[in-house]
Design an enzyme around this catalytic site. Structure first.
Site, PDB file in Angstrom:
ATOM      1  N   THR A 132      23.853  43.301  36.433  1.00 33.77           N
ATOM      2  CA  THR A 132      23.860  44.198  35.280  1.00 33.77           C
ATOM      3  C   THR A 132      22.842  43.764  34.222  1.00 33.77           C
ATOM      4  OG1 THR A 132      25.241  44.855  33.409  1.00 33.77           O
ATOM      5  CG2 THR A 132      25.807  42.786  34.428  1.00 33.77           C
ATOM      6  N   ASP A 133      22.444  44.738  33.388  1.00 32.26           N
ATOM      7  CA  ASP A 133      21.561  44.403  32.262  1.00 32.26           C
ATOM      8  C   ASP A 133      22.307  43.613  31.177  1.00 32.26           C
ATOM      9  OD1 ASP A 133      23.164  46.482  31.306  1.00 32.26           O
ATOM     10  OD2 ASP A 133      21.496  47.774  30.682  1.00 32.26           O
ATOM     11  N   GLU A 134      23.656  43.623  31.234  1.00 27.68           N
ATOM     12  CA  GLU A 134      24.421  42.966  30.159  1.00 27.68           C
ATOM     13  C   GLU A 134      24.194  41.456  30.111  1.00 27.68           C
ATOM     14  OE1 GLU A 134      28.315  44.191  29.269  1.00 27.68           O
ATOM     15  OE2 GLU A 134      27.956  46.258  29.867  1.00 27.68           O
ATOM     16  N   TYR A 158      32.827  39.379  30.549  1.00 23.83           N
ATOM     17  CA  TYR A 158      32.273  40.085  31.725  1.00 23.83           C
ATOM     18  C   TYR A 158      30.815  39.697  31.936  1.00 23.83           C
ATOM     19  CZ  TYR A 158      29.824  43.794  34.259  1.00 23.83           C
ATOM     20  OH  TYR A 158      28.994  44.472  35.115  1.00 23.83           O
ATOM     21  N   LYS A 162      29.044  37.649  35.057  1.00 27.59           N
ATOM     22  CA  LYS A 162      27.965  38.193  35.890  1.00 27.59           C
ATOM     23  C   LYS A 162      26.726  37.288  35.798  1.00 27.59           C
ATOM     24  CE  LYS A 162      27.787  41.534  38.011  1.00 27.59           C
ATOM     25  NZ  LYS A 162      28.180  41.893  39.409  1.00 27.59           N
TER      26      LYS A 162
HETATM   27  P1  NAD Z   1      34.247  49.082  39.888  1.00 23.99           P
HETATM   28  O1  NAD Z   1      35.126  48.289  38.979  1.00 23.99           O
HETATM   29  O2  NAD Z   1      34.340  50.567  39.876  1.00 23.99           O
HETATM   30  O3  NAD Z   1      34.492  48.630  41.404  1.00 23.99           O
HETATM   31  C1  NAD Z   1      34.626  47.289  41.775  1.00 23.99           C
HETATM   32  C2  NAD Z   1      35.185  47.247  43.195  1.00 23.99           C
HETATM   33  O4  NAD Z   1      35.287  45.883  43.593  1.00 23.99           O
HETATM   34  C3  NAD Z   1      36.577  47.855  43.324  1.00 23.99           C
HETATM   35  O5  NAD Z   1      36.649  48.696  44.450  1.00 23.99           O
HETATM   36  C4  NAD Z   1      37.484  46.642  43.496  1.00 23.99           C
HETATM   37  O6  NAD Z   1      38.657  46.912  44.258  1.00 23.99           O
HETATM   38  C5  NAD Z   1      36.547  45.667  44.207  1.00 23.99           C
HETATM   39  N1  NAD Z   1      36.933  44.261  44.008  1.00 23.99           N
HETATM   40  C6  NAD Z   1      37.259  43.644  42.833  1.00 23.99           C
HETATM   41  N2  NAD Z   1      37.551  42.349  43.050  1.00 23.99           N
HETATM   42  C7  NAD Z   1      37.383  42.131  44.383  1.00 23.99           C
HETATM   43  C8  NAD Z   1      37.501  40.978  45.223  1.00 23.99           C
HETATM   44  N3  NAD Z   1      37.877  39.799  44.721  1.00 23.99           N
HETATM   45  N4  NAD Z   1      37.246  41.112  46.541  1.00 23.99           N
HETATM   46  C9  NAD Z   1      36.878  42.322  47.066  1.00 23.99           C
HETATM   47  N5  NAD Z   1      36.765  43.447  46.325  1.00 23.99           N
HETATM   48  C10 NAD Z   1      37.003  43.353  45.001  1.00 23.99           C
HETATM   49  O7  NAD Z   1      32.766  48.588  39.573  1.00 23.99           O
HETATM   50  P2  NAD Z   1      31.400  49.409  39.577  1.00 23.99           P
HETATM   51  O8  NAD Z   1      31.212  50.037  38.269  1.00 23.99           O
HETATM   52  O9  NAD Z   1      31.327  50.196  40.820  1.00 23.99           O
HETATM   53  O10 NAD Z   1      30.361  48.183  39.657  1.00 23.99           O
HETATM   54  C11 NAD Z   1      29.979  47.645  40.920  1.00 23.99           C
HETATM   55  C12 NAD Z   1      29.025  46.499  40.695  1.00 23.99           C
HETATM   56  O11 NAD Z   1      27.871  46.963  39.987  1.00 23.99           O
HETATM   57  C13 NAD Z   1      29.603  45.353  39.848  1.00 23.99           C
HETATM   58  O12 NAD Z   1      29.148  44.145  40.382  1.00 23.99           O
HETATM   59  C14 NAD Z   1      29.025  45.601  38.467  1.00 23.99           C
HETATM   60  O13 NAD Z   1      28.893  44.390  37.760  1.00 23.99           O
HETATM   61  C15 NAD Z   1      27.674  46.186  38.810  1.00 23.99           C
HETATM   62  N6  NAD Z   1      27.096  47.104  37.821  1.00 23.99           N
HETATM   63  C16 NAD Z   1      27.824  48.152  37.344  1.00 23.99           C
HETATM   64  C17 NAD Z   1      27.236  49.046  36.436  1.00 23.99           C
HETATM   65  C18 NAD Z   1      28.001  50.235  35.909  1.00 23.99           C
HETATM   66  O14 NAD Z   1      27.504  50.904  34.992  1.00 23.99           O
HETATM   67  N7  NAD Z   1      29.173  50.553  36.408  1.00 23.99           N
HETATM   68  C19 NAD Z   1      25.917  48.849  36.030  1.00 23.99           C
HETATM   69  C20 NAD Z   1      25.210  47.747  36.532  1.00 23.99           C
HETATM   70  C21 NAD Z   1      25.806  46.887  37.441  1.00 23.99           C
HETATM   71  O1  DAU Z   2      25.102  48.069  31.199  1.00 24.23           O
HETATM   72  C1  DAU Z   2      25.716  48.001  32.453  1.00 24.23           C
HETATM   73  C2  DAU Z   2      27.219  47.928  32.281  1.00 24.23           C
HETATM   74  O2  DAU Z   2      27.644  49.227  31.895  1.00 24.23           O
HETATM   75  C3  DAU Z   2      27.949  47.480  33.537  1.00 24.23           C
HETATM   76  O3  DAU Z   2      27.559  46.164  33.843  1.00 24.23           O
HETATM   77  C4  DAU Z   2      29.461  47.539  33.333  1.00 24.23           C
HETATM   78  O4  DAU Z   2      30.131  47.214  34.534  1.00 24.23           O
HETATM   79  C5  DAU Z   2      29.827  48.951  32.915  1.00 24.23           C
HETATM   80  O5  DAU Z   2      31.210  49.017  32.643  1.00 24.23           O
HETATM   81  C6  DAU Z   2      29.034  49.362  31.685  1.00 24.23           C
HETATM   82  O6  DAU Z   2      29.430  48.585  30.541  1.00 24.23           O
HETATM   83  P1  DAU Z   2      29.621  49.239  29.083  1.00 24.23           P
HETATM   84  O7  DAU Z   2      30.510  48.367  28.297  1.00 24.23           O
HETATM   85  O8  DAU Z   2      28.308  49.598  28.488  1.00 24.23           O
HETATM   86  O9  DAU Z   2      30.359  50.614  29.516  1.00 24.23           O
HETATM   87  P2  DAU Z   2      31.570  51.423  28.876  1.00 24.23           P
HETATM   88  O10 DAU Z   2      31.624  52.735  29.583  1.00 24.23           O
HETATM   89  O11 DAU Z   2      32.812  50.620  28.777  1.00 24.23           O
HETATM   90  O12 DAU Z   2      31.044  51.694  27.396  1.00 24.23           O
HETATM   91  C7  DAU Z   2      29.825  52.396  27.153  1.00 24.23           C
HETATM   92  C8  DAU Z   2      29.598  52.390  25.647  1.00 24.23           C
HETATM   93  O13 DAU Z   2      30.607  53.236  25.042  1.00 24.23           O
HETATM   94  C9  DAU Z   2      29.762  51.026  25.009  1.00 24.23           C
HETATM   95  O14 DAU Z   2      28.841  50.891  23.936  1.00 24.23           O
HETATM   96  C10 DAU Z   2      31.197  51.037  24.468  1.00 24.23           C
HETATM   97  C11 DAU Z   2      31.400  52.495  24.117  1.00 24.23           C
HETATM   98  N1  DAU Z   2      32.804  52.987  24.241  1.00 24.23           N
HETATM   99  C12 DAU Z   2      33.469  52.761  25.417  1.00 24.23           C
HETATM  100  C13 DAU Z   2      34.769  53.179  25.564  1.00 24.23           C
HETATM  101  C14 DAU Z   2      35.518  52.902  26.846  1.00 24.23           C
HETATM  102  C15 DAU Z   2      33.387  53.687  23.212  1.00 24.23           C
HETATM  103  O15 DAU Z   2      32.757  53.928  22.144  1.00 24.23           O
HETATM  104  N2  DAU Z   2      34.670  54.115  23.363  1.00 24.23           N
HETATM  105  C16 DAU Z   2      35.405  53.879  24.492  1.00 24.23           C
HETATM  106  O16 DAU Z   2      36.595  54.273  24.555  1.00 24.23           O
END
Ligand code: NAD
Ligand code: DAU
Length: 351
Positions: A132-134, A158, A162
């Protein structure tokens, strides 16, 4: 055959479907099925012999070693993680267990499998770590976007977990030669995203007549990428990325949260008008800010664009319309995942 971890989560399930459609190559899908994992996301693959689902933990080394050997895995794409920042604030331990210890154990299983492969298979093997970019921390309004060379400055449990996993992946490459690739991507949105994340939460709450919670002043900026474009980027990096390299992936689509929510409201106003004729924007409610809330993320994706020719196909506007329509058409899925555990989370977090 490839092994995908976390393939029942949001990005993982999109990736498995995209991979099978694009390449036809069989997938073993290892997922623990935490609250965020849902096999219903993969219902379209029922009876498809190219998809083998295994419920299990990435930290279970004998299980992973067995899968790698039995299925003669040629590459691993590692999505499995605890992924929600707010949950990491309430309970960071699971993030350490899965994102750090789990990734470490997975890497050890991969190292042992890879070391024993014949030379040609060793050369072709890849471990792609999805990050992730975080991990880079936060930007001021005038800072240049994050690039692969940015220092690591994670600001949440988180992001820290990562960041640690990225370092472990790098260490296994430089020390043991494990052939790794890492992607650091910005915020994804699209089908099958669990409705605790901003975009699906806002759609679900809007339709249910509930408040649309905006943290702080709503001026935090995220760089939004449609999930299908992230899947295409991962496929491309797996295919042609240089060993040991990191690729930043983003949508070149920086938006303040309040703008994202207002845009969602106007799409919903057009697609599913409220019965009283007023806008869903009337449901917007400013709430207490997230502790340690990063102000701005942005990605400089020039490396993956110039080296590998990837660029996003969707704009924020087209991707968001697709996403809203998907949620409107899949209210049964939303109802299914917003069960007891989900309601407990909402009550605990939003009060
Ligand atoms: P998600 O939370 O929707 O899914 C995570 C999945 O991993 C789930 O199906 C869960 O059951 C499985 N899991 C959790 N712990 C586990 C374990 N110990 N063993 C096996 N499976 C397990 O997450 P997502 O949003 O799909 O993100 C997927 C990946 O991409 C993560 O590594 C996250 O850090 C990265 N990522 C997410 C975003 C985003 O915006 N969602 C952006 C950049 C990177
Ligand atoms: O940047 C990549 C990341 O994006 C991934 O690594 C994470 O797994 C993914 O969850 C996401 O993280 P964020 O914290 O940016 O996503 P989230 O959807 O939780 O929040 C997006 C933005 O909206 C953030 O600035 C927080 C804000 N927010 C979120 C929620 C849930 C609100 O203002 N209100 C809310 O209720």
């Amino acid at each position: 055959m490839i092994l995908v971890t976390g393939g029942a989560g949001f990005i993982g399930s999109n990736f498995v479907l995209d991979w099978l459609a694009a390449t036809g190559e069989a997938v073993v899908n290892l997922d623990k099925l935490t609250y965020a994992g849902n096999v219903r996301n993969l219902a379209a693959l029922e009876g498809d012999s190219r998809h083998t689902f295994v419920r299990g933990d990435i930290a279970d080394r004998p299980l992973v070693e067995g899968l790698l050997a039995d299925h003669r895995i040629r590459s691993v794409v590692h999505f499995a993680a605890e992924s929600h920042v707010d949950r990491s604030i309430h309970g960071p331990a699971d993030f350490v267990d899965t994102n750090i210890v789990g990734t470490f154990r997975l890497l050890e299983a991969v190292r042992s499998h890879w070391t024993a492969l014949p030379a040609a298979e060793q050369q072709a093997f890849r471990f792609l770590h999805v990050s992730t970019d975080e991990v880079f921390g936060t930007l001021s309004p005038t800072d240049p976007p994050f690039a692969e060379t940015n220092p690591y400055q994670p600001n949440s449990p988180y992001a820290a977990s990562k960041a640690a996993s990225d370092h472990l992946v790098r260490g296994h490459h430089h020390t043991y030669g494990v052939p790794v690739l890492t992607t650091n991507c910005s915020n994804n949105y699209g089908p099958w995203q669990f409705p605790e994340k901003l975009i699906p939460l806002v759609i679900a709450n809007a339709l249910a007549g509930k408040p649309l919670p905006i943290y702080g002043d709503g001026m935090q900026i995220r760089d939004w990428l449609y999930v299908g474009d992230h899947c295409a980027a991962i496929r491309r990096v797996l295919e042609a990325g240089r060993l040991g390299e990191v690729y930043c992936v983003g949508g070149a689509s920086e938006k303040p949260n309040i703008e994202v929510v207002k845009t969602l409201c106007s799409i919903l106003d057009a697609e599913r008008p409220r019965s009283d004729g007023t806008s869903y924007a009337t449901q917007i409610t400013f709430v207490k800010d997230r502790p340690g809330h990063d102000r701005r993320y942005a990605i400089d994706a020039r490396k993956i664009a110039t080296e590998l020719g990837w660029k996003p196909a969707e704009t924020f506007e087209t991707g968001l319309h697709r996403t809203v329509r998907w949620y409107l058409d899949h209210q049964d899925w939303v109802a299914d995942v917003t069960s007891g555990g989900y309601r407990d989370w909402i009550a605990k977090h939003y009060g």
